[in-house]
Design a protein around this motif. Structure first.
Motif, PDB file in Angstrom:
ATOM      1  N   SER A  68     -14.452  77.208  76.266  1.00  0.00           N
ATOM      2  CA  SER A  68     -13.416  76.354  76.855  1.00  0.00           C
ATOM      3  C   SER A  68     -13.720  74.869  76.707  1.00  0.00           C
ATOM      4  O   SER A  68     -12.837  74.040  76.849  1.00  0.00           O
ATOM      5  CB  SER A  68     -13.222  76.691  78.333  1.00  0.00           C
ATOM      6  N   PHE A  69     -14.966  74.508  76.381  1.00  0.00           N
ATOM      7  CA  PHE A  69     -15.305  73.097  76.259  1.00  0.00           C
ATOM      8  C   PHE A  69     -14.831  72.492  74.943  1.00  0.00           C
ATOM      9  O   PHE A  69     -14.532  71.311  74.879  1.00  0.00           O
ATOM     10  CB  PHE A  69     -16.803  72.877  76.417  1.00  0.00           C
ATOM     11  N   THR A  70     -14.808  73.280  73.889  1.00  0.00           N
ATOM     12  CA  THR A  70     -14.301  72.803  72.595  1.00  0.00           C
ATOM     13  C   THR A  70     -13.160  73.723  72.194  1.00  0.00           C
ATOM     14  O   THR A  70     -13.387  74.858  71.784  1.00  0.00           O
ATOM     15  CB  THR A  70     -15.407  72.822  71.510  1.00  0.00           C
ATOM     16  N   LYS A  71     -11.946  73.237  72.336  1.00  0.00           N
ATOM     17  CA  LYS A  71     -10.758  74.058  72.065  1.00  0.00           C
ATOM     18  C   LYS A  71     -10.575  74.348  70.582  1.00  0.00           C
ATOM     19  O   LYS A  71     -10.060  75.396  70.213  1.00  0.00           O
ATOM     20  CB  LYS A  71      -9.502  73.376  72.613  1.00  0.00           C
ATOM     21  N   ASP A  72     -10.998  73.445  69.724  1.00  0.00           N
ATOM     22  CA  ASP A  72     -10.859  73.616  68.277  1.00  0.00           C
ATOM     23  C   ASP A  72     -11.887  74.650  67.818  1.00  0.00           C
ATOM     24  O   ASP A  72     -13.086  74.367  67.730  1.00  0.00           O
ATOM     25  CB  ASP A  72     -11.085  72.272  67.583  1.00  0.00           C
ATOM     26  N   VAL A  73     -11.429  75.864  67.514  1.00  0.00           N
ATOM     27  CA  VAL A  73     -12.321  76.977  67.184  1.00  0.00           C
ATOM     28  C   VAL A  73     -13.137  76.683  65.929  1.00  0.00           C
ATOM     29  O   VAL A  73     -14.339  76.966  65.885  1.00  0.00           O
ATOM     30  CB  VAL A  73     -11.530  78.299  67.042  1.00  0.00           C
ATOM     31  N   ALA A  74     -12.529  76.106  64.907  1.00  0.00           N
ATOM     32  CA  ALA A  74     -13.262  75.803  63.671  1.00  0.00           C
ATOM     33  C   ALA A  74     -14.388  74.808  63.954  1.00  0.00           C
ATOM     34  O   ALA A  74     -15.515  74.979  63.462  1.00  0.00           O
ATOM     35  CB  ALA A  74     -12.317  75.253  62.604  1.00  0.00           C
ATOM     36  N   GLN A  75     -14.123  73.795  64.756  1.00  0.00           N
ATOM     37  CA  GLN A  75     -15.152  72.815  65.115  1.00  0.00           C
ATOM     38  C   GLN A  75     -16.254  73.476  65.924  1.00  0.00           C
ATOM     39  O   GLN A  75     -17.444  73.237  65.707  1.00  0.00           O
ATOM     40  CB  GLN A  75     -14.547  71.641  65.905  1.00  0.00           C
ATOM     41  N   ARG A  76     -15.864  74.321  66.890  1.00  0.00           N
ATOM     42  CA  ARG A  76     -16.844  75.018  67.710  1.00  0.00           C
ATOM     43  C   ARG A  76     -17.750  75.887  66.844  1.00  0.00           C
ATOM     44  O   ARG A  76     -18.961  75.892  66.995  1.00  0.00           O
ATOM     45  CB  ARG A  76     -16.151  75.869  68.768  1.00  0.00           C
ATOM     46  N   ARG A  77     -17.156  76.635  65.905  1.00  0.00           N
ATOM     47  CA  ARG A  77     -17.952  77.485  65.017  1.00  0.00           C
ATOM     48  C   ARG A  77     -18.939  76.639  64.204  1.00  0.00           C
ATOM     49  O   ARG A  77     -20.102  77.006  64.058  1.00  0.00           O
ATOM     50  CB  ARG A  77     -17.043  78.295  64.099  1.00  0.00           C
ATOM     51  N   ASP A  78     -18.475  75.502  63.689  1.00  0.00           N
ATOM     52  CA  ASP A  78     -19.357  74.605  62.931  1.00  0.00           C
ATOM     53  C   ASP A  78     -20.520  74.116  63.801  1.00  0.00           C
ATOM     54  O   ASP A  78     -21.672  74.097  63.365  1.00  0.00           O
ATOM     55  CB  ASP A  78     -18.597  73.402  62.386  1.00  0.00           C
ATOM     56  N   ASP A  79     -20.203  73.721  65.039  1.00  0.00           N
ATOM     57  CA  ASP A  79     -21.233  73.211  65.946  1.00  0.00           C
ATOM     58  C   ASP A  79     -22.239  74.299  66.315  1.00  0.00           C
ATOM     59  O   ASP A  79     -23.448  74.048  66.341  1.00  0.00           O
ATOM     60  CB  ASP A  79     -20.592  72.638  67.219  1.00  0.00           C
ATOM     61  N   VAL A  80     -21.743  75.500  66.604  1.00  0.00           N
ATOM     62  CA  VAL A  80     -22.637  76.607  66.962  1.00  0.00           C
ATOM     63  C   VAL A  80     -23.517  76.970  65.767  1.00  0.00           C
ATOM     64  O   VAL A  80     -24.729  77.187  65.914  1.00  0.00           O
ATOM     65  CB  VAL A  80     -21.839  77.830  67.467  1.00  0.00           C
ATOM     66  N   GLU A  81     -22.929  77.031  64.578  1.00  0.00           N
ATOM     67  CA  GLU A  81     -23.704  77.359  63.379  1.00  0.00           C
ATOM     68  C   GLU A  81     -24.785  76.316  63.118  1.00  0.00           C
ATOM     69  O   GLU A  81     -25.943  76.659  62.838  1.00  0.00           O
ATOM     70  CB  GLU A  81     -22.786  77.484  62.169  1.00  0.00           C
ATOM     71  N   ARG A  82     -24.432  75.048  63.212  1.00  0.00           N
ATOM     72  CA  ARG A  82     -25.400  73.972  62.986  1.00  0.00           C
ATOM     73  C   ARG A  82     -26.556  74.090  63.979  1.00  0.00           C
ATOM     74  O   ARG A  82     -27.734  73.984  63.615  1.00  0.00           O
ATOM     75  CB  ARG A  82     -24.719  72.607  63.117  1.00  0.00           C
ATOM     76  N   PHE A  83     -26.221  74.341  65.252  1.00  0.00           N
ATOM     77  CA  PHE A  83     -27.259  74.489  66.261  1.00  0.00           C
ATOM     78  C   PHE A  83     -28.127  75.713  65.986  1.00  0.00           C
ATOM     79  O   PHE A  83     -29.359  75.643  66.058  1.00  0.00           O
ATOM     80  CB  PHE A  83     -26.664  74.590  67.669  1.00  0.00           C
ATOM     81  N   ALA A  84     -27.504  76.847  65.673  1.00  0.00           N
ATOM     82  CA  ALA A  84     -28.268  78.082  65.441  1.00  0.00           C
ATOM     83  C   ALA A  84     -29.251  77.908  64.279  1.00  0.00           C
ATOM     84  O   ALA A  84     -30.401  78.338  64.365  1.00  0.00           O
ATOM     85  CB  ALA A  84     -27.323  79.255  65.191  1.00  0.00           C
ATOM     86  N   LYS A  85     -28.800  77.290  63.216  1.00  0.00           N
ATOM     87  CA  LYS A  85     -29.696  77.037  62.078  1.00  0.00           C
ATOM     88  C   LYS A  85     -30.861  76.135  62.495  1.00  0.00           C
ATOM     89  O   LYS A  85     -32.022  76.418  62.199  1.00  0.00           O
ATOM     90  CB  LYS A  85     -28.931  76.379  60.924  1.00  0.00           C
ATOM     91  N   ALA A  86     -30.551  75.051  63.174  1.00  0.00           N
ATOM     92  CA  ALA A  86     -31.594  74.101  63.578  1.00  0.00           C
ATOM     93  C   ALA A  86     -32.555  74.725  64.582  1.00  0.00           C
ATOM     94  O   ALA A  86     -33.779  74.587  64.458  1.00  0.00           O
ATOM     95  CB  ALA A  86     -30.961  72.837  64.173  1.00  0.00           C
ATOM     96  N   PHE A  87     -32.028  75.446  65.570  1.00  0.00           N
ATOM     97  CA  PHE A  87     -32.897  76.000  66.607  1.00  0.00           C
ATOM     98  C   PHE A  87     -33.743  77.149  66.067  1.00  0.00           C
ATOM     99  O   PHE A  87     -34.877  77.341  66.504  1.00  0.00           O
ATOM    100  CB  PHE A  87     -32.097  76.431  67.836  1.00  0.00           C
ATOM    101  N   THR A  88     -33.229  77.886  65.100  1.00  0.00           N
ATOM    102  CA  THR A  88     -34.061  78.905  64.455  1.00  0.00           C
ATOM    103  C   THR A  88     -35.268  78.235  63.810  1.00  0.00           C
ATOM    104  O   THR A  88     -36.401  78.710  63.944  1.00  0.00           O
ATOM    105  CB  THR A  88     -33.260  79.709  63.413  1.00  0.00           C
ATOM    106  N   GLY A  89     -35.056  77.116  63.144  1.00  0.00           N
ATOM    107  CA  GLY A  89     -36.166  76.356  62.570  1.00  0.00           C
ATOM    108  C   GLY A  89     -37.108  75.840  63.637  1.00  0.00           C
ATOM    109  O   GLY A  89     -38.339  75.883  63.477  1.00  0.00           O
ATOM    110  N   ASP A  90     -36.544  75.362  64.764  1.00  0.00           N
ATOM    111  CA  ASP A  90     -37.369  74.871  65.868  1.00  0.00           C
ATOM    112  C   ASP A  90     -38.247  75.994  66.431  1.00  0.00           C
ATOM    113  O   ASP A  90     -39.434  75.804  66.680  1.00  0.00           O
ATOM    114  CB  ASP A  90     -36.493  74.312  66.998  1.00  0.00           C
TER     115      ASP A  90
END
Length: 179
Positions: free
Chosen positions: A148-170
């Motif tokens: 509900s915080f990011t209504k734009d689903v495509a943007q949300r998916r991009d943000d979640v993917e970017r975080f998941a990739k980075a945090f996996t590395g972390d």
């Protein structure tokens, strides 16, 4: 010198508009610091930041830690924002397997992962599995966000993917994980 009421209205209108803009923007920014660690792991703040909504207070709530699992939730102003779980397992689960929760979230393959990693992204979640020969356990990361915080689903998916990739590395760096 006398100013006509029409001139007062013309001069006041931009000031009123400016005041309304300032009022409308008030309280719509992050008043808290983006954390430097998440679930006890140093985190890439630039990747985490877009997943966190505006607000005044951020709270991390541990959800359980064991030798093979570490999870926590983030809340902003007492509203759920993010849930992260990191497992260390001997198997190498497929994120697109129907038994994984991301499979229920309109999944697609995460492209551009390093060799030895596979992932899936959904509308509100992601899962990445990363091979790890030392310390002899593979890393599995699952992330779920409050959509509900990011209504734009495509943007949300991009943000979640970017975080998941980075945090996996972390996480891999924190565990001294090697392939």
């Amino acid at each position: 010198m006398r100013i006509a009421p029409r001139q007062v209205a013309r001069l006041a209108a931009p000031l009123v508009a400016l005041g309304l803009t300032a009022t409308a923007c008030g309280g719509t920014e992050k008043e808290y610091a983006v954390p430097e660690t998440l679930c006890g792991v140093p985190v890439t703040q630039e990747a985490l930041d877009p997943l966190l909504p505006d607000g005044s207070e951020l709270m991390e709530q541990p959800q359980g830690t064991s030798a093979s699992k570490n999870s926590c939730k983030l809340f902003v102003d007492k509203q759920f924002a993010l849930f992260v779980t990191v497992w260390q397992v001997t198997d190498y689960p497929d994120p697109l397997d129907s038994k994984e929760h991301v499979a229920l979230d309109n999944p697609s393959v995460i492209e551009g992962l390093p060799p030895g990693q596979k992932g899936a992204i959904g509308d509100e979640s992601a899962m990445i599995t990363a091979r790890c020969t030392a310390p002899d356990k593979n890393v599995v990361l699952e992330v779920t966000v409050n959509g509900s915080f990011t209504k734009d689903v495509a943007q949300r998916r991009d943000d979640v993917e970017r975080f998941a990739k980075a945090f996996t590395g972390d996480v891999r760096a924190n565990l001294n994980c090697t392939e």
